[in-house]
Design a protein around this motif. Structure first.
Motif, PDB file in Angstrom:
ATOM      1  N   THR A  34      -3.590  -1.816   6.893  1.00 23.67           N
ATOM      2  CA  THR A  34      -2.524  -1.088   7.132  1.00 23.67           C
ATOM      3  C   THR A  34      -3.696   0.143   7.260  1.00 23.67           C
ATOM      4  O   THR A  34      -2.914   1.297   7.258  1.00 23.67           O
ATOM      5  CB  THR A  34      -2.343  -0.286   5.265  1.00 23.67           C
ATOM      6  N   THR A  35      -5.017   0.315   7.626  1.00 19.64           N
ATOM      7  CA  THR A  35      -5.653   1.410   8.081  1.00 19.64           C
ATOM      8  C   THR A  35      -5.812   1.574   9.519  1.00 19.64           C
ATOM      9  O   THR A  35      -5.045   1.059  10.292  1.00 19.64           O
ATOM     10  CB  THR A  35      -6.900   1.155   7.560  1.00 19.64           C
ATOM     11  N   VAL A  69       0.978  -1.483  -0.167  1.00 25.18           N
ATOM     12  CA  VAL A  69      -0.003   0.359  -0.435  1.00 25.18           C
ATOM     13  C   VAL A  69       0.862   1.120  -0.246  1.00 25.18           C
ATOM     14  O   VAL A  69       1.852   1.371   0.552  1.00 25.18           O
ATOM     15  CB  VAL A  69      -1.262   0.203   1.510  1.00 25.18           C
ATOM     16  N   ALA A  70       0.012   2.169  -0.841  1.00 28.40           N
ATOM     17  CA  ALA A  70       1.359   3.349  -0.828  1.00 28.40           C
ATOM     18  C   ALA A  70       0.457   4.846  -0.981  1.00 28.40           C
ATOM     19  O   ALA A  70      -0.429   4.843  -1.580  1.00 28.40           O
ATOM     20  CB  ALA A  70       2.793   3.303  -2.182  1.00 28.40           C
ATOM     21  N   PRO A  71       0.615   5.425  -0.209  1.00 29.97           N
ATOM     22  CA  PRO A  71      -0.207   6.667  -0.363  1.00 29.97           C
ATOM     23  C   PRO A  71       0.258   7.648  -2.015  1.00 29.97           C
ATOM     24  O   PRO A  71       0.863   7.888  -1.933  1.00 29.97           O
ATOM     25  CB  PRO A  71       1.102   7.624   0.138  1.00 29.97           C
ATOM     26  N   GLY A  72      -0.737   8.036  -2.619  1.00 27.46           N
ATOM     27  CA  GLY A  72      -1.309   8.755  -2.984  1.00 27.46           C
ATOM     28  C   GLY A  72      -1.105   7.632  -4.511  1.00 27.46           C
ATOM     29  O   GLY A  72      -0.796   6.271  -4.058  1.00 27.46           O
ATOM     30  N   ASP A  73      -0.935   8.279  -6.008  1.00 24.91           N
ATOM     31  CA  ASP A  73      -0.676   7.900  -6.951  1.00 24.91           C
ATOM     32  C   ASP A  73       0.364   7.601  -7.615  1.00 24.91           C
ATOM     33  O   ASP A  73       1.521   7.918  -7.213  1.00 24.91           O
ATOM     34  CB  ASP A  73      -1.291   8.753  -7.872  1.00 24.91           C
ATOM     35  N   ARG A  74       1.102   6.148  -7.210  1.00 24.93           N
ATOM     36  CA  ARG A  74       1.906   5.479  -8.077  1.00 24.93           C
ATOM     37  C   ARG A  74       1.817   5.934  -9.287  1.00 24.93           C
ATOM     38  O   ARG A  74       1.809   5.875 -10.537  1.00 24.93           O
ATOM     39  CB  ARG A  74       2.227   4.138  -8.185  1.00 24.93           C
ATOM     40  N   GLY A 124      -7.645  -1.595   2.310  1.00 25.16           N
ATOM     41  CA  GLY A 124      -7.213  -1.573   2.905  1.00 25.16           C
ATOM     42  C   GLY A 124      -6.368  -2.279   3.469  1.00 25.16           C
ATOM     43  O   GLY A 124      -5.021  -2.081   4.336  1.00 25.16           O
TER      44      GLY A 124
END
Length: 573
Positions: free
Chosen positions: A242-243, A122-127, A213
């Motif tokens: 991950t939440t 899981v990564a923040p924002g768009d990859r 998540g």
């Protein structure tokens, strides 16, 4: 070459994907007339998920993807058993996950796509497309790579993705992965594939659900041995929340469209004592594929998720077993309520052995409109004896179901995930072939019970630098003769208060020997001989079955570097 029906069937399933490539929304029509809406896929940097790899160390060759799918994702399907035989035992399978987040139902699930998992953590924002490409990969390591003379050892060991969460053996204990200092990837089996995926990388188009998540660190592995273990593949899913919110009333499922050889002559069943869903041929001839005496294939669990949230109702399994699925469900061809899932509620209902409208599965007929009692397991009757409720006797009077292409879900729940918590699920897929289509079902049960009994061996990482003694015991060459008699034997409630069975063993040399008995759930019920050396010659032990409940037991006999299992039937008669 595949038969014409297989080409047509694959084309029908690929049609929606081909049309999607032209940007046209369609209704995907599978060959059993189940209508599944497939919206067009929105543009995203992670849409191009291309990674695939093959498990092929044992008697199975299986294609693995990193989008939640197994064996098929739009191209040619691969679950070939025996390896090199050209016949496939499974068309497609998918991991389903579902649960409640702040009283909102969320699932990550699909049938034939679009898929609800994306590569990487899981990564923040768009990859970016570059970041996606870096994690759109499946890493492989095998037993030879852990040896000094491994041909590809340097490349595979140096690229092991520890930064993404891949487990390793820290030989020097410094917490840093340095293969030049002797550190090695943690290896399960003789060959393993490792990848990481998440359900938060894009829209859940088919289920129309918000993401759970979760991040899933997955391992597929197999053994280069003969027998039941070599005919099986294993899948370890480490599922992390991950939440900052707990996931409650969670279920995990392995959906499967088996197509056991020829696709349109199959039956399905379940074994509630083993926690297994399985598929078998409706008659003793699988046309143009396996031929006579076709095999059976089953799905079971070797390790269940255990949450730190404890035994609250939303986290409590309906039994106290450590192995096996808790639910096995199917759906019927065609549209409407008996058909396949089209949104998140449908997926979640199926995981709980409910139909799309929430009605429970009931014993009798197809389980949809029967007057029977609600049940968690579809067709749990013994097909070998044509017992009710099975596809060979679906009404109690011997009526057989019409053979067809089958889909079914083997599921587990409910369990929970605290914020940041990781739980572990291990699934085994076991292929067995007996002297007939029904004898294959009998052998499948015996093989699954045996695999349950040695699950600790299967789930123990390899010792360094080579094989451990327990690893070798998975082999099938037996340096001894063994028997268990009488069989069947009397148990609790039997005439005269029950009886006793005998284990006889003949060894050609002094060997370390142990004799242990397990029930069908893989639970140890008796130890006749603790590990210890015996001299060459004949030996015997008594099994006190007088107080044992009627049922099937597995007698595990280990001698030297080999092991065998004998089935013992304890009867009340």
């Amino acid at each position: 070459m595949l038969p014409a029906s297989s080409h047509i069937r694959t084309f029908l399933r690929l049609c929606p994907l081909l049309i999607l490539g032209l940007g046209m929304p369609v209704q995907a029509q599978t060959t059993d007339s189940t209508v599944v809406p497939v919206p067009p896929t929105p543009p995203s940097a992670c849409d191009e998920i291309t990674a695939e790899a093959f498990l092929d160390i044992g008697n199975v060759r299986a294609k693995i993807m990193n989008n939640g799918a197994l064996f098929w994702n739009g191209g040619a399907n691969t679950y070939e058993v025996p390896k090199g035989g050209g016949v496939h035992a499974i068309f497609a399978a998918n991991l389903w996950l579902g649960g409640m987040v702040d009283n909102d139902l969320r699932v990550a699930a699909t049938t034939y796509g679009p898929w609800d998992f994306w590569p990487g953590p899981v990564a923040p924002g768009d990859r970016t497309s570059e970041a996606c490409a870096a994690v759109d990969r499946i890493w492989e390591v095998g037993l030879d790579d852990l040896r000094a003379d491994g041909l590809f050892a340097h490349e595979r060991l140096s690229e092991w993705p520890v930064s993404l969460g891949a487990p390793f053996i820290d030989v020097d204990g410094d917490g840093v992965y340095l293969p030049e200092n002797g550190d090695r990837p943690e290896l399960l089996g003789d060959q393993q594939l490792w990848w990481v995926m998440n359900d938060a990388g894009g829209e859940h188009l088919l289920s129309n659900s918000e993401p759970l998540g979760v991040e899933v660190r997955a391992t597929a592995f197999a053994f280069d041995v003969a027998g039941a273990v070599g005919n099986s593949t294993f899948y370890r899913y480490r599922i992390r929340n991950t939440t900052t919110h707990p996931i409650t009333e969670a279920f995990a499922s392995m959906w499967s469209d088996t197509d056991l050889g020829a696709p349109f002559d199959d039956y399905i069943g379940s074994d509630s004592t083993l926690g297994m869903g399985f598929s078998y041929n409706a008659d003793n001839n699988d046309d143009n594929q396996y031929g006579s005496a076709p095999p059976a294939i089953g799905f079971t669990v070797l390790k269940r998720p255990v949450s730190s949230l404890g035994d609250a109702h939303a986290c409590r399994y309906p039994d106290t077993n450590e192995v096996g699925f808790t639910n096995v469900m199917h759906y019927l061809g065609g549209g409407g309520v008996p058909g396949g899932p089209q949104d998140r509620t449908h997926f979640y209902n199926f995981m709980q052995s409910r139909w799309r409208d929430g009605a429970p599965l009931r014993m009798g007929s197809s389980g949809r409109d029967a007057p029977g009692i609600p049940t968690q397991f579809v067709y749990p009757g013994d097909p070998v004896t044509a017992s009710f409720w099975s596809e060979r006797n679906n009404d109690g009077s011997g009526r057989q179901s019409a053979p067809a292409d089958r889909r079914f879900m083997s599921s587990l729940g409910p369990y929970c995930l605290a914020p940041g918590e990781e739980v572990e699920l291990v699934v085994a897929i076991v292929w067995s072939r007996g002297s007939s289509n029904l004898d294959s079902v009998r052998k499948l049960r015996e093989d699954v019970a045996y695999i349950h009994s040695i699950r600790d061996v299967i789930l123990t990482p390899r010792e360094l630098p080579g094989r451990s003694k327990e690893d070798v015991r998975l082999g099938s060459e037996l340096p001894f003769a063994a028997s268990v008699y009488p069989n069947p034997v009397g148990g609790a409630g039997g005439v005269g208060g029950g009886g006793a069975a005998n284990v006889r063993l003949s060894t050609p040399e002094a060997l370390e020997v142990s004799v242990t008995v397990f029930n069908a759930l893989g639970q140890r019920v008796h130890t006749a001989a603790e590990p210890g050396f015996v001299q060459a010659g004949g030996h015997s032990w008594t099994l006190p079955t007088a107080d044992w409940a009627p049922g099937v037991y597995l007698v595990r006999i280990s001698a030297g570097h080999a092991v065998t299992t004998r089935q013992l039937v304890v009867s009340a008669q």
